[in-house]
Scaffold this motif. Structure first.
Motif, PDB file in Angstrom:
ATOM      1  N   LEU A 142       0.828  -1.205   0.000  1.00  0.00           N
ATOM      2  CA  LEU A 142       0.000   0.000   0.000  1.00  0.00           C
ATOM      3  C   LEU A 142       0.865   1.259   0.000  1.00  0.00           C
ATOM      4  N   ILE A 143       1.904   1.266   0.821  1.00  0.00           N
ATOM      5  CA  ILE A 143       2.807   2.424   0.877  1.00  0.00           C
ATOM      6  C   ILE A 143       3.533   2.600  -0.458  1.00  0.00           C
ATOM      7  N   THR A 144       3.963   1.484  -1.033  1.00  0.00           N
ATOM      8  CA  THR A 144       4.649   1.539  -2.328  1.00  0.00           C
ATOM      9  C   THR A 144       3.740   2.109  -3.405  1.00  0.00           C
ATOM     10  N   LEU A 145       2.466   1.680  -3.430  1.00  0.00           N
ATOM     11  CA  LEU A 145       1.501   2.195  -4.413  1.00  0.00           C
ATOM     12  C   LEU A 145       1.259   3.686  -4.219  1.00  0.00           C
ATOM     13  N   ILE A 146       1.175   4.124  -2.967  1.00  0.00           N
ATOM     14  CA  ILE A 146       0.985   5.550  -2.692  1.00  0.00           C
ATOM     15  C   ILE A 146       2.187   6.358  -3.181  1.00  0.00           C
ATOM     16  N   MET A 147       3.375   5.822  -2.941  1.00  0.00           N
ATOM     17  CA  MET A 147       4.603   6.487  -3.387  1.00  0.00           C
ATOM     18  C   MET A 147       4.657   6.569  -4.914  1.00  0.00           C
ATOM     19  N   LEU A 148       4.315   5.477  -5.581  1.00  0.00           N
ATOM     20  CA  LEU A 148       4.322   5.470  -7.053  1.00  0.00           C
ATOM     21  C   LEU A 148       3.312   6.467  -7.604  1.00  0.00           C
ATOM     22  N   THR A 149       2.137   6.531  -6.972  1.00  0.00           N
ATOM     23  CA  THR A 149       1.120   7.492  -7.393  1.00  0.00           C
ATOM     24  C   THR A 149       1.620   8.918  -7.196  1.00  0.00           C
ATOM     25  N   GLY A 150       2.256   9.170  -6.050  1.00  0.00           N
ATOM     26  CA  GLY A 150       2.802  10.495  -5.783  1.00  0.00           C
ATOM     27  C   GLY A 150       3.877  10.887  -6.774  1.00  0.00           C
ATOM     28  N   ILE A 151       4.744   9.942  -7.105  1.00  0.00           N
ATOM     29  CA  ILE A 151       5.793  10.205  -8.098  1.00  0.00           C
ATOM     30  C   ILE A 151       5.168  10.577  -9.440  1.00  0.00           C
ATOM     31  N   ALA A 152       4.151   9.827  -9.853  1.00  0.00           N
ATOM     32  CA  ALA A 152       3.472  10.103 -11.125  1.00  0.00           C
ATOM     33  C   ALA A 152       2.816  11.480 -11.108  1.00  0.00           C
ATOM     34  N   VAL A 153       2.132  11.806 -10.008  1.00  0.00           N
ATOM     35  CA  VAL A 153       1.426  13.094  -9.894  1.00  0.00           C
ATOM     36  C   VAL A 153       2.408  14.255  -9.980  1.00  0.00           C
ATOM     37  N   PHE A 154       3.494  14.189  -9.230  1.00  0.00           N
ATOM     38  CA  PHE A 154       4.438  15.305  -9.211  1.00  0.00           C
ATOM     39  C   PHE A 154       5.288  15.367 -10.478  1.00  0.00           C
ATOM     40  N   PHE A 155       5.449  14.247 -11.144  1.00  0.00           N
ATOM     41  CA  PHE A 155       6.110  14.294 -12.454  1.00  0.00           C
ATOM     42  C   PHE A 155       5.234  15.057 -13.445  1.00  0.00           C
ATOM     43  N   VAL A 156       3.930  14.783 -13.413  1.00  0.00           N
ATOM     44  CA  VAL A 156       2.984  15.491 -14.290  1.00  0.00           C
ATOM     45  C   VAL A 156       2.946  16.984 -13.940  1.00  0.00           C
ATOM     46  N   ILE A 157       2.997  17.305 -12.645  1.00  0.00           N
ATOM     47  CA  ILE A 157       3.035  18.714 -12.238  1.00  0.00           C
ATOM     48  C   ILE A 157       4.290  19.383 -12.806  1.00  0.00           C
ATOM     49  N   GLY A 158       5.414  18.674 -12.769  1.00  0.00           N
ATOM     50  CA  GLY A 158       6.654  19.216 -13.310  1.00  0.00           C
ATOM     51  C   GLY A 158       6.590  19.444 -14.806  1.00  0.00           C
ATOM     52  N   VAL A 159       5.995  18.520 -15.527  1.00  0.00           N
ATOM     53  CA  VAL A 159       5.869  18.671 -16.984  1.00  0.00           C
ATOM     54  C   VAL A 159       4.960  19.850 -17.318  1.00  0.00           C
ATOM     55  N   GLY A 160       3.897  20.033 -16.541  1.00  0.00           N
ATOM     56  CA  GLY A 160       2.980  21.145 -16.775  1.00  0.00           C
ATOM     57  C   GLY A 160       2.079  20.913 -17.973  1.00  0.00           C
ATOM     58  N   PRO A 161       1.468  21.989 -18.500  1.00  0.00           N
ATOM     59  CA  PRO A 161       0.543  21.858 -19.636  1.00  0.00           C
ATOM     60  C   PRO A 161       1.172  21.312 -20.909  1.00  0.00           C
ATOM     61  N   ARG A 162       2.488  21.230 -20.963  1.00  0.00           N
ATOM     62  CA  ARG A 162       3.096  20.656 -22.164  1.00  0.00           C
ATOM     63  C   ARG A 162       2.657  19.209 -22.374  1.00  0.00           C
ATOM     64  N   ILE A 163       2.191  18.589 -21.316  1.00  0.00           N
ATOM     65  CA  ILE A 163       1.792  17.188 -21.402  1.00  0.00           C
ATOM     66  C   ILE A 163       0.697  16.988 -22.448  1.00  0.00           C
ATOM     67  N   TYR A 164      -0.079  18.027 -22.715  1.00  0.00           N
ATOM     68  CA  TYR A 164      -1.152  17.921 -23.714  1.00  0.00           C
ATOM     69  C   TYR A 164      -0.612  17.899 -25.138  1.00  0.00           C
ATOM     70  N   TYR A 165       0.643  18.286 -25.294  1.00  0.00           N
ATOM     71  CA  TYR A 165       1.251  18.316 -26.630  1.00  0.00           C
ATOM     72  C   TYR A 165       2.135  17.097 -26.888  1.00  0.00           C
ATOM     73  N   LEU A 166       2.255  16.231 -25.890  1.00  0.00           N
ATOM     74  CA  LEU A 166       3.095  15.042 -26.053  1.00  0.00           C
ATOM     75  C   LEU A 166       2.281  13.903 -26.645  1.00  0.00           C
ATOM     76  N   ASN A 167       1.846  14.097 -27.876  1.00  0.00           N
ATOM     77  CA  ASN A 167       1.063  13.057 -28.547  1.00  0.00           C
ATOM     78  C   ASN A 167       1.992  12.012 -29.169  1.00  0.00           C
ATOM     79  N   GLY A 168       1.379  11.052 -29.817  1.00  0.00           N
ATOM     80  CA  GLY A 168       2.149   9.956 -30.408  1.00  0.00           C
ATOM     81  C   GLY A 168       3.167  10.413 -31.429  1.00  0.00           C
ATOM     82  N   ASN A 169       2.815  11.442 -32.226  1.00  0.00           N
ATOM     83  CA  ASN A 169       3.731  11.925 -33.259  1.00  0.00           C
ATOM     84  C   ASN A 169       4.990  12.538 -32.651  1.00  0.00           C
ATOM     85  N   VAL A 170       4.801  13.306 -31.554  1.00  0.00           N
ATOM     86  CA  VAL A 170       5.951  13.934 -30.899  1.00  0.00           C
ATOM     87  C   VAL A 170       6.883  12.873 -30.334  1.00  0.00           C
TER      88      VAL A 170
END
Length: 616
Positions: free
Chosen positions: A263-291
């Motif tokens: 459970l702790i490991t899953l929470i940590m993995l979720t947190g890592i994913a969330v803060f990675f997305v926060i770091g990427v910011g709105p650019r994440i919407y432009y990271l489509n398959g072609n890019v």
């Protein structure tokens, strides 16, 4: 955890405002909110007295050998800022486009999207949030991108000292690292040209520092901070992507090594994913398959996959032929990898830098090898051994499996890794050892050679210098060009200039036009895309058109108000003022005069300007 909750809330606000800003006209304000969401956890830890990050407020106290440190820092500042405006004199290609023209588009409201993809989808436009502020200060000038590049390059020299100090606990090795980076030919050149690559290099050092903190203290907040740094770094040059990937693997390895509850490991993995997305910011919407496909399949074209496909296509052939093909492909791939790995100290990195060179001088490269050997067979430092894995993997991802071997803009991020192990190897030298003196002198010769022999001008043609001189000449007459364009309609010149700078819409009403005429060779040069971008940036907001005229001498550019349709004779009736930007030899701005490299080429560059264009 309050700062992390606030970071999540600000990130949600960032994404909400981004989608509400349909026409992308308020991106700079959204960028500020995004930046706060990324930096607020770090800011909180630095001001929090109960946290060990608080020590960074008093970094001065942790510097040993202060005299040597600040002497090296002074040398770093001088070598990065001296002659910054005029050397290299010619500014073109990626520096102008990435650091100048795109920043101009954001600052002037021409194209406000800060979170999209840069040219060739090879980087995110987040950098423009910083460089557009520089443009507001310096305008269409080389300093718009050279000042930020020089500042970040000095910071990277300071942080490489800090990184080596943290990794080894030896401040003397940190001083060696500073010296090597100060004298790096690529670092010298890119700190005066390519702000994108310098920021990318700086972020790679920040990644290493944060990974080290996470390795020493596997706390929840360090994992979240690592994810933030990795996500934010994702917005810079694609050459840092492999470092991000390997860092993520390291985080997962470090996390599962702790053998925490599921459970702790899953929470940590979720947190890592969330803060990675926060770091990427709105650019994440432009990271489509072609890019992703382009950056993993074109910019870093994986030739190994092509070789595998070829093997399967040859299945119809005899097994002997297929085996021979496989062996040949493997041999070719091995040669590419060896050549890529040798870029650390032997093979030259080339393409963007004016003077191709290995990442480390050969003499320092020997100590780099000693440092690697010493790390794996003597030191009991697991983290440094993990960095050693990066040293062997990065030549593979950033060169060997790409469509270009040892391209300097891709291998530049490998420089901190090379410096760290070279510094460890130099540990074997005492400060007063004769070999230490030889190494130091050989390093200081590099910046000496860079400035005295103007290595930053290698590979440039006299066409490049003529165009650059022309742009500076026209910029000197910039207000008068405005005046001429509307002098019959506007009585108050100062009021008109103030009015046209109010908004982009108003500028269009007064957009001045200019025609540059040239003969065959210079005309071909001016019609190149990178030169058109150069003219567009430096002469903004003048609309420039290029015209071919075989009556004009090869060493001359003719400037007039418009490309009128009259005959050549009618054009010659126009009264023109001739300017000779290069009357005598000057190695900084006019190296072609008296220089054997330009023998047989233009000896007297001339720019002719229609007097009516610059007269009131």
């Amino acid at each position: 955890m309050s700062c992390y909750i606030l970071s999540v809330i600000l990130a949600l606000i960032t994404h909400l405002l981004f989608w509400c800003d349909y026409f992308r006209i308020n991106q700079i304000y959204i960028f500020y909110i995004y930046l706060i969401s990324v930096t607020i956890p770090f800011a909180y830890l630095i001001i929090n007295k109960t946290h060990d990050w608080y020590q960074y407020r008093y970094l001065y106290c942790y510097i040993e050998n202060k005299k040597i440190f600040f002497s090296l820092l002074l040398i770093a500042i001088i070598t990065r800022f001296i002659f910054l405006h005029n050397y290299p004199f010619v500014s073109v290609w990626d520096p102008v486009r990435d650091g100048g023209l795109l920043s101009q588009e954001v600052a002037e409201g021409i194209r406000g999207n800060i979170f999209g993809n840069g040219p060739y989808n090879g980087w995110g436009r987040v950098m423009l949030g910083f460089t557009s502020l520089s443009y507001m200060i310096f305008g269409p000038d080389v300093l718009t991108y050279r000042i930020p590049a020089a500042i970040v390059s000095v910071l990277s020299i300071i942080f490489v000292y800090l990184a080596i100090l943290k990794f080894t606990g030896n401040s003397n090795l940190g001083l060696w690292g500073m010296l090597i980076m100060i004298c790096s030919p690529q670092h010298l050149f890119f700190s005066r040209s390519e702000v994108l690559l310098v920021i990318t290099l700086f972020m790679s050092i920040i990644i290493l520092l944060q990974l080290h903190r996470t390795y020493l203290n596997s706390s929840v907040e360090n994992y979240f901070l690592s994810a933030l740094v990795l996500g934010f770094s994702f917005n810079f040059h694609v050459s840092i992507w492999p470092i991000i990937l390997f860092s993520m693997i390291f985080l997962f390895w470090n996390l599962f090594k702790a053998k925490s509850k599921i459970l702790i490991t899953l929470i940590m993995l979720t947190g890592i994913a969330v803060f990675f997305v926060i770091g990427v910011g709105p650019r994440i919407y432009y990271l489509n398959g072609n890019v992703l496909k382009q950056n993993i399949g074109s910019t870093t074209k994986i030739v190994a996959i092509d070789q595998i496909k070829k093997i399967f296509e040859d299945k119809k052939s005899s097994s002997t032929t297929t085996a021979a093909t496989t062996i040949k492909s493997n041999e070719e791939f091995a040669k590419k990898y060896i050549k890529s790995w040798l870029v650390y100290f032997y093979e030259k990195a080339s393409l963007h830098a004016a003077d191709p060179a290995p990442l480390l001088p050969f003499l320092v490269g020997i100590f780099f090898l000693i440092g690697l050997f010493y790390t794996y067979f003597v030191l009991k430092n697991t983290f440094l051994k993990i960095l050693g894995i990066f040293v062997f993997l990065l030549p593979l991802t950033n060169s060997a499996i790409t469509d270009g071997i040892n391209y300097d803009h891709r291998v530049f991020v490998m420089l901190p890794f090379a410096i760290i192990f070279a510094a460890i190897g130099l540990k074997l030298l005492s400060r007063r050892n004769i070999l230490s003196v030889i190494v130091i002198l050989s390093l200081f010769y590099i910046p000496y050679d860079f400035f005295i022999n103007v290595k930053g001008h290698k590979g440039l043609s006299s066409d490049d210098f003529l165009v650059m001189h022309t742009m500076y000449l026209l910029k000197d007459h910039y207000p008068l060009i405005y005046v001429y364009d509307k002098r019959d309609e506007v009585k108050d010149v100062n009021a008109m200039i103030a009015t046209i700078t109010d908004s982009f819409e108003k500028k269009d009403q007064f957009l001045p036009k200019m025609c540059i005429s040239a003969s065959s060779m210079l005309y071909k040069h001016l019609k190149k895309k990178h030169v058109e971008e150069q003219l567009k940036y430096f002469l903004y907001p003048i609309e420039v058109k290029i015209k071919f005229d075989n009556k004009i001498k090869e060493d001359t550019l003719s400037i007039s108000k418009k490309c009128w349709g009259g005959t050549v004779e009618e054009m010659e009736l126009k009264i023109k003022e001739s300017y000779r930007p290069c009357v005598k030899y000057n190695k900084w701005i006019c190296p072609m005069l008296g220089d054997e490299r330009y023998k047989g080429q233009y000896q007297h560059l001339v720019v002719e300007i229609d007097k009516s264009l610059i007269s009131i």
